[in-house]
Design a protein around this motif. Structure first.
Motif, short mmCIF file in Angstrom:
data_model
loop_
_atom_site.label_atom_id
_atom_site.label_comp_id
_atom_site.label_asym_id
_atom_site.label_seq_id
_atom_site.Cartn_x
_atom_site.Cartn_y
_atom_site.Cartn_z
N UNK A 45 1.16 -1.11 0.38
CA UNK A 45 0.08 0.12 -0.01
C UNK A 45 0.76 1.21 -0.04
N UNK A 46 0.40 2.17 -0.55
CA UNK A 46 1.73 3.06 -0.81
C UNK A 46 0.10 4.19 -0.30
N UNK A 47 1.30 5.30 0.72
CA UNK A 47 0.25 6.63 1.44
C UNK A 47 1.41 7.58 1.36
N UNK A 48 0.76 8.60 1.37
CA UNK A 48 1.58 9.91 0.81
C UNK A 48 1.54 10.99 2.32
N UNK A 49 2.48 10.87 3.20
CA UNK A 49 2.30 11.93 4.07
C UNK A 49 2.88 12.93 3.30
N UNK A 50 3.36 14.42 5.00
CA UNK A 50 4.19 15.45 4.97
C UNK A 50 5.46 15.22 5.24
N UNK A 51 6.06 16.36 4.87
CA UNK A 51 7.55 16.26 4.74
C UNK A 51 8.63 15.87 6.27
#
Ligand code: ADP
Ligand code: MG
Lengths: 272, 363
Positions: free
Chosen positions: B322-328
């Motif tokens: 699963x690809x998860x996009x989070x903040x920097x």
């Protein structure tokens, strides 16, 4: 690797083969500068004082100039005609190919496999009935037909190297086939056209079968010149050699200038 | 003025059907992008509109006039080729003026038009050069200039930026959009790059295997993909998909049993699917968040720090990634155990044929 470096043995072998192949031409050239006695001497004479008598005889008495003129006119005119016909043909085959274009190309080339002597009688009769025996016109037409398949093939492969997009861009610009040929193909394929022309000129120059069989004193080319010369003067080796050198020299000089161009033209499309 | 209409347009190459019954209308001055994977028929469709490829079936109307048989130069459309297709033996100025010269326009008028286009495209310093002496970006501009001088009603672009490097591509993208505004002409733009499509288009046409999968504005496609294909194609990284089965469903939520054994709750369906239905759940990477508690649990496999954001690849117990996009500022480490929860209740459901059933989008 190893293959890049020629072995000394291989190099020597190549030189020997080259020398063997070149030897007849060398010997012919040497003989042309001999006197008739020197020419038939056995064992052969290698060192002698070169003389020009045989050349003088060939040019002055045997009418070299007329045959040379015929050769030039026939080879150039037949080439020009072949180019004029092959250019639109190759255009159509390269850019608007149909289902059978490939077959057509192969068929055209296959006509080159036919032995010319097989059609000698019909062609002779046609020429006779049209009053074209011993005329340059007949030779020009026949040489043109003879070279047409090769010229079409060469132009075709050069055209195939021109990106189709360019012609399609022209089509979008409202440029029709004729203007495409003049403004785009002619300049873009000019190296190919020159190569094809050079080859056609050389082939027409060297053509002997038809000129010997269809021409006599008026329209004979240099091939005829040698053939006729060898009959009455057959025993005069020096004069025959001089005549042969005169017939071969122009095209050899021409060919050596054209060589690089020709190699490029004949290998186009083979390497990308 | 150029509006285009395609009615059940199809294309057969021998017995291969490259385009299958495309219906599409393109409004005047619209910037439409055809996007799809390589080989899906984008170029074929564009070339049929241009007139370079015959239309096998259906009708093409340009400004309401039936145009199937109109030759390419009479359609009022200009095309910019992927290869640029510049005339290599002509200078930049000659390239741009060629069509006008062939049309018999007087010399002075040609010079004026070419000069004007060169000014707009900043090509004035290179007008005397041959194409091979130009940079990729300049060649691209010459190709566009050649189209502009003809003053066409519409422009057709076939992957015009694909031969440029990344930085130049971004710059040309902006220039093309500006050009569209300045020229007020209809533009059809073909690309396989969904980012180009998203950034440039008024409307996107998603093509797949000769079929139009969906037509819509960029955000519409992103938020409401009509099917699995569009959902997977638009957006990078891709939407995560999970096969599952409906366990319970009512007007407030659907409870799914995922193939990996997890139970997943999607809020608020418009019309609840029947219990037992096979579905695919779709969640975009940015619609997941790492939580103390969540329906999905796994181990961090890879962490990609992109600066603006961080992409975290989480391996579930089932082996699925699963690809998860989070903040920097994400501090996750490779090997860590994490739980994933839906962010703001965003998710999509697709039926077994791949068609979208429902996009959960609270507020
Ligand atoms: N001239 C042609 N002859 C046969 N098949 C073709 C021809 N042109 C394209 N195709 C086929 O049609 C399909 C669509 O091609 P194309 O429109 O070029 O795709 P795209 O531009 O989306 O990559 C491909 O499968 C391609 O192989
Ligand atoms: Mg394409």
């Amino acid at each position: 690797m190893d293959q890049d470096k020629a072995s000394p043995l291989g190099t020597a072998a190549a030189w020997i083969v080259a020398f063997l192949m070149f030897f007849p031409i060398l010997w012919m050239t040497v003989t042309a500068f001999k006197t008739e006695t020197q020419a038939i001497a056995i064992p052969p004479i290698v060192f002698f004082r070169p003389g020009m008598e045989s050349f003088a005889h060939a040019t002055a008495q045997a009418g070299y100039m007329l045959f040379a003129e015929n050769s030039i006119i026939v080879s150039f005119a037949s080439t020009l005609l072949a180019l004029l016909i092959a250019f639109p043909a190759a255009y159509a085959m390269a850019f608007q190919p149909g289902k059978h274009t490939q077959n057509l190309l192969v068929w055209m080339l296959s006509t080159k496999m036919l032995p010319p002597v097989g059609v000698l009688v019909p062609i002779y009769l046609i020429c006779r009935d049209l009053g074209l025996l011993d005329t340059r016109t007949a030779l020009i037409v026949i040489d043109m037909l003879m070279n047409l398949p090769i010229v079409v093939w060469m132009l075709y492969s050069f055209f195939r190297d021109i990106p189709r997009d360019i012609l399609e861009a022209a089509r979008m610009d409202g440029v029709g086939p004729r203007k495409q040929m003049i403004y785009l193909l002619l300049p873009l394929a000019s190296p190919g056209i020159v190569s094809a022309a050079l080859l056609a000129i050389i082939l027409a120059w060297n053509e002997a079968f038809w000129s010997i069989n269809l021409t006599a004193a008026h329209a004979g080319t240099l091939a005829t010149f040698i053939a006729r010369y060898s009959a009455p003067e057959g025993l005069f080796w020096a004069k025959l050699s001089a005549a042969s050198v005169l017939a071969v020299a122009p095209i050899l000089v021409f060919g050596s200038f054209a060589q690089r161009r020709l190699v490029r033209g004949l290998t186009v499309g083979a390497v990308k | 003025m150029a509006n285009l209409e395609l009615r059940q347009v199809g294309k057969w190459y021998g017995n291969y059907e490259a385009i299958k019954s495309v219906d599409l209308s393109i409004a005047d001055r619209e910037f439409v992008v055809f996007v799809g994977p390589s080989g899906c028929g984008k170029t074929t469709l564009l070339r049929m509109i241009a007139g370079l490829e015959e239309i096998t079936s259906g009708d093409l109307l340009i400004d309401g006039v039936h145009a199937n048989a109109v030759p390419p130069d009479k359609r009022g459309l200009a095309m910019v080729f992927q290869s640029y297709a510049l005339y290599p033996h002509m200078t930049v100025a000659q390239n741009m003026g060629f069509a006008l010269k062939m049309a018999g326009m007087p010399r002075a008028e040609i010079d004026a038009k070419v000069g004007e286009a060169a000014r707009v495209l900043q090509l004035e310093p290179v007008l005397g050069r041959k194409p091979r002496m130009l940079s990729g970006g300049q060649r691209q501009r010459v190709a566009i200039g050649r189209a502009i001088v003809r003053n066409p009603k519409g422009f057709l672009f076939d992957e015009p930026l694909s031969n440029l490097d990344a930085a130049l591509r971004v710059q040309m993208r902006i220039e093309l959009v500006k050009l569209h505004q300045a020229l007020a002409a209809t533009m059809i733009y073909v690309t396989h790059d969904q980012i180009e499509a998203m950034t440039m288009a008024d409307r996107i046409v998603v093509l797949n295997r000769g079929i139009v999968e969906q037509v819509g504005t960029p955000l519409n496609l992103y938020h409401r993909p009509a099917n699995l294909f569009v959902a997977g194609f638009i957006g990078s990284p891709k939407m995560n998909f999970f096969p599952g089965r409906v366990q319970r469903a009512d007007a407030s939520q659907v409870v799914l049993a995922l193939a990996g054994g997890e139970t997943f709750i999607v809020p608020g369906p418009e019309s609840p699917p029947a219990v037992g239905t096979e579905l695919t759940l779709g969640v975009r990477p940015e619609h997941f968040e790492m939580a103390a508690q969540g329906p999905l649990a796994g181990t961090v496999d890879v962490v990609e720090h992109l600066g603006v954001e961080t992409l975290v690849y989480v391996r579930l117990a089932s082996g699925a990634i699963v690809i998860v996009r989070t903040d920097d500022l994400s501090r996750v480490r490779v090997g860590e155990n994490v739980s994933l929860a839906l962010r703001a209740g965003r998710a999509s459901l697709f039926d077994s044929s791949g068609a979208a059933l429902f996009h959960a989008m609270p507020e």
